[in-house]
Design an enzyme around this catalytic site. Structure first.
Site, PDB file in Angstrom:
ATOM      1  CG  ASP A  38      34.028 -47.755  20.392  1.00 31.03           C
ATOM      2  OD1 ASP A  38      33.541 -48.752  19.863  1.00 31.03           O
ATOM      3  OD2 ASP A  38      33.330 -46.774  20.763  1.00 31.03           O
ATOM      4  N   GLY A  99      22.908 -55.696  20.155  1.00 28.10           N
ATOM      5  CA  GLY A  99      23.583 -54.408  20.198  1.00 28.10           C
ATOM      6  C   GLY A  99      24.392 -54.029  18.981  1.00 28.10           C
ATOM      7  CD  GLN A 100      26.207 -56.186  13.417  1.00 24.80           C
ATOM      8  OE1 GLN A 100      25.576 -57.244  13.497  1.00 24.80           O
ATOM      9  NE2 GLN A 100      27.079 -55.952  12.456  1.00 24.80           N
ATOM     10  CG  HIS A 106      32.486 -53.428  14.420  1.00 25.99           C
ATOM     11  ND1 HIS A 106      31.362 -53.421  13.628  1.00 25.99           N
ATOM     12  CD2 HIS A 106      32.059 -53.214  15.688  1.00 25.99           C
ATOM     13  CE1 HIS A 106      30.298 -53.211  14.383  1.00 25.99           C
ATOM     14  NE2 HIS A 106      30.698 -53.089  15.646  1.00 25.99           N
ATOM     15  CG  HIS A 108      33.382 -54.088  20.074  1.00 23.24           C
ATOM     16  ND1 HIS A 108      33.057 -52.792  20.391  1.00 23.24           N
ATOM     17  CD2 HIS A 108      32.393 -54.530  19.251  1.00 23.24           C
ATOM     18  CE1 HIS A 108      31.912 -52.454  19.794  1.00 23.24           C
ATOM     19  NE2 HIS A 108      31.490 -53.503  19.097  1.00 23.24           N
TER      20      HIS A 108
HETATM   21  P1  AMP Z   1      28.355 -52.204  17.589  1.00 26.83           P
HETATM   22  O1  AMP Z   1      27.318 -51.583  18.487  1.00 26.83           O
HETATM   23  O2  AMP Z   1      28.863 -53.539  18.036  1.00 26.83           O
HETATM   24  O3  AMP Z   1      27.877 -52.217  16.144  1.00 26.83           O
HETATM   25  O4  AMP Z   1      29.616 -51.278  17.671  1.00 26.83           O
HETATM   26  C1  AMP Z   1      29.711 -50.055  17.021  1.00 26.83           C
HETATM   27  C2  AMP Z   1      30.771 -49.266  17.735  1.00 26.83           C
HETATM   28  O5  AMP Z   1      31.177 -48.193  16.906  1.00 26.83           O
HETATM   29  C3  AMP Z   1      30.307 -48.666  19.058  1.00 26.83           C
HETATM   30  O6  AMP Z   1      31.122 -49.164  20.123  1.00 26.83           O
HETATM   31  C4  AMP Z   1      30.491 -47.155  18.851  1.00 26.83           C
HETATM   32  O7  AMP Z   1      30.921 -46.491  20.010  1.00 26.83           O
HETATM   33  C5  AMP Z   1      31.526 -47.132  17.743  1.00 26.83           C
HETATM   34  N1  AMP Z   1      31.509 -45.929  16.932  1.00 26.83           N
HETATM   35  C6  AMP Z   1      30.427 -45.289  16.419  1.00 26.83           C
HETATM   36  N2  AMP Z   1      30.811 -44.222  15.706  1.00 26.83           N
HETATM   37  C7  AMP Z   1      32.167 -44.179  15.770  1.00 26.83           C
HETATM   38  C8  AMP Z   1      33.169 -43.291  15.246  1.00 26.83           C
HETATM   39  N3  AMP Z   1      32.849 -42.228  14.490  1.00 26.83           N
HETATM   40  N4  AMP Z   1      34.460 -43.544  15.527  1.00 26.83           N
HETATM   41  C9  AMP Z   1      34.800 -44.612  16.283  1.00 26.83           C
HETATM   42  N5  AMP Z   1      33.901 -45.487  16.818  1.00 26.83           N
HETATM   43  C10 AMP Z   1      32.604 -45.272  16.558  1.00 26.83           C
END
Ligand code: AMP
Length: 120
Positions: A38, A99-100, A106, A108
């Site tokens: 992440d 928070g999505q 995905h 975490h």
């Molecule tokens: P969510 O908020 O559950 O949809 O998670 C999305 C996640 O993607 C967040 O934890 C972000 O920090 C992560 N994220 C966003 N852009 C990138 C990126 N370019 N590379 C890796 N992680 C990312």
């Protein structure tokens, strides 16, 4: 269900990472899932495990491709075994209200520190 399809969504950040069009630190890749660090880690271990096919939510993935969800969980466990003694949280934020922000499912994988309960 909207977003359950496997067609490429042009704005799907994770499809771009999987395709190598957006840089990421890839830690695992197989025929079904890809895992990468992440970019904004919330714990010493914070890896995202992502199916290659686009499904919006974990429930959509479970309905359409249960073997892929099983692989995602298996890879999450393997990463936690290697990095934080097998102790981890596997979080699927589902919906904007919790928070999505990326609508390509995905998991975490979070570990390497203590966590409170209930979660914030
Ligand atoms: P969510 O908020 O559950 O949809 O998670 C999305 C996640 O993607 C967040 O934890 C972000 O920090 C992560 N994220 C966003 N852009 C990138 C990126 N370019 N590379 C890796 N992680 C990312």
């Amino acid at each position: 269900m909207s977003g359950s399809g496997t067609g490429r969504a042009p704005d799907d950040l994770f499809l771009k990472i999987i395709a190598g069009e957006v840089p990421a630190t890839i830690v695992h890749a197989d025929d079904l899932v890809v895992a990468f660090e992440d970019v904004d880690p919330q714990a010493p271990v914070h890896v995202l495990v992502v199916p290659r096919e686009r499904h919006e939510t974990v429930a959509a993935l479970a309905a359409a491709a249960p073997a892929t969800l099983a692989r995602l969980v298996e890879v999450a466990q393997r990463i936690a075994d290697e990095r934080c003694g097998g102790h981890f949280r596997l979080v699927f934020n589902t919906g904007e209200d919790v928070g999505q922000s990326v609508f390509h499912v995905h998991g975490h994988v979070l570990g390497g520190r203590g966590f409170t309960w209930p979660p914030g």
